[in-house]
Design an enzyme around this catalytic site. Structure first.
Site, short mmCIF file in Angstrom:
data_model
loop_
_atom_site.label_atom_id
_atom_site.label_comp_id
_atom_site.label_asym_id
_atom_site.label_seq_id
_atom_site.Cartn_x
_atom_site.Cartn_y
_atom_site.Cartn_z
N ASP A 168 9.89 20.91 -30.36
CA ASP A 168 10.30 19.70 -29.64
C ASP A 168 9.19 19.18 -28.72
O ASP A 168 8.09 19.73 -28.67
CB ASP A 168 11.59 19.99 -28.86
CG ASP A 168 12.61 18.87 -28.96
OD1 ASP A 168 12.20 17.70 -29.08
OD2 ASP A 168 13.82 19.16 -28.89
N ASP A 223 17.05 11.00 -31.49
CA ASP A 223 18.14 11.88 -31.92
C ASP A 223 19.27 11.08 -32.56
O ASP A 223 19.63 9.98 -32.10
CB ASP A 223 18.71 12.65 -30.74
CG ASP A 223 17.74 13.70 -30.21
OD1 ASP A 223 16.67 13.88 -30.82
OD2 ASP A 223 18.07 14.33 -29.19
#
Length: 403
Positions: A168, A223
């Protein structure tokens, strides 16, 4: 004269030696560059398939959930269909490193450790994935990131038997992802263990344009959330980068939401179809231990999965967009074409796919196989194919020119 001749021969020898050294250096450079471009891990010849904990469980995970999920992938037959990665997302570790600087599994939720969990998952014929971050802490802010610790963490992951790393992009020092991510790439390669490297920098710096030299997949979007509009906006963003997807490296519009409850059956069917035809990673985000028959039927469609896993690895594109209707199409192996007709609108509509949009010669006679009805249509088609598509629904075909 002899002295001059000797000096000349010496000069020539030095020059030849320098040329050989330059050529050798150049050859080494190109070999190293090629090796790094492909990551040398031999993975991702087709998009990865598996499961990830985040969409359904968030931080509420433990080793029991991971083990039971692995069990469920096998018992439901999903593993045989290709869903082999069991990926632990954020919140698996303690809030700080140990005295030697190593990441530590959270004792309250992963008391047996990650190595034992990997052994369990491998014993099921599956692969274990884990989560990290190219920053000082992960996105949950509950465990350390790997910035400045890349080699140590890569070695830790390899020693545990990790097969997949989702990496991430939170809490970093402002350095560009194009600088931070290759550090982990090199660290993973140095371990000697093939580890699928999933770049999760949210599409900020267009990773599709540089990701192939760094990872096996790269997030092209923010996302996903479990609703119709967000799902469609994400696949639209992903479509822009279709030309960059190929075996070894794939565009990633985020994990699947099928089965999490925020969309209807027909909307989830569209969702799964769009991800499949777009050669996106098919990473399930639902609770496979307690999924409904409806959910299992969608994610178990062998014919749709085969489109995603087709060997030539060409991502389909949106080739026509009219009012609320869309035509998505792309080539498959054996001179076939995948076709997806989508109705985004609030009422039933007719959708037409034209051969010239798809790349089929205009006068070709084409046989069509309906992938959701699992039947070959009786009609043969010339020039185009038209179907009636319900609201928020789709029709998916394989087209085969026969003359």
């Amino acid at each position: 004269m002899k002295k001059c001749w000797k000096l000349l021969l010496t000069a020539v020898a030095v020059a030849v030696t320098m040329m050989i050294e330059v050529d050798s250096s150049r050859e080494h450079y190109y070999e190293e560059h090629y090796r790094r471009s492909l990551l040398a891990n031999g993975l991702a010849s087709t998009p990865p398939m598996g499961w990830n904990s985040w969409n359904h469980f968030g931080c509420q995970i433990d080793e029991k959930i991971i083990k039971k999920t692995a069990d469920a992938l096998v018992s439901t037959g999903l593993a045989k269909l290709g869903y082999i990665y069991v990926n632990i997302d954020d919140c698996w570790g303690e809030s700080s490193r140990d005295q030697n600087g190593n990441l530590v599994p959270k004792n309250s939720t992963f008391p047996s450790g990650i190595k034992a969990l990997a052994d369990y998952v491998h014993g099921k014929g599956l692969k274990l994935g884990i989560y990290g971050d190219a920053g000082y802490s992960t996105c949950s802010r509950k465990m350390p990131g790997s910035l400045g610790h890349e080699e140590r963490d890569a070695n830790t992951f390899a020693s545990w038997g990790i097969d997949y790393l989702k990496y991430d992009n939170c809490d970093h020092n402002g350095t560009k992802p194009t600088v931070r991510y290759p550090v982990m790439t090199r660290a993973l390669m140095k371990t000697g263990r093939p580890i699928f490297f999933s770049i999760c920098e949210w599409g900020d710096m267009r990773p599709a344009q540089w990701g192939a030299k760094v990872g096996n997949s790269w997030r092209t979007t923010n996302d996903i959330t479990d609703n119709w509009d967000t799902m469609l906006s994400i696949i639209d963003m992903n479509d822009v980068y279709a030309e960059y997807a190929r075996p070894g490296g794939w565009n990633d519009p985020d994990m699947l939401e099928v089965g999490n409850g925020g969309m209807t059956k027909s909307e989830y069917t569209v969702h799964f179809s769009l991800w499949a035809i777009s050669k996106a990673p098919l990473i399930l985000g639902c609770d496979v231990m307690n999924m409904t028959k409806e959910t299992k039927k969608i994610i178990s469609n062998k014919e749709v999965i085969a489109v995603n896993q087709d060997s030539i690895g060409v991502q389909a594109k949106k080739v026509r967009n009219e009012f609320f209707t869309e035509v998505w199409a792309g080539p498959l192996s054996k001179y076939r074409f995948a076709l997806l007709l989508v109705n985004r609108g609030p009422f039933t509509m007719s959708v037409t796919a034209h051969w010239d949009d798809i790349g089929i010669p205009e006068n070709s006679i084409v046989e069509a196989r309906d992938l959701w009805e699992h039947k070959t249509l009786e009609n043969k088609y010339v020039g185009n194919l038209t179907a009636t598509v319900d609201t928020h629904s789709c029709k998916m075909y394989i087209l085969k020119p026969i003359s």
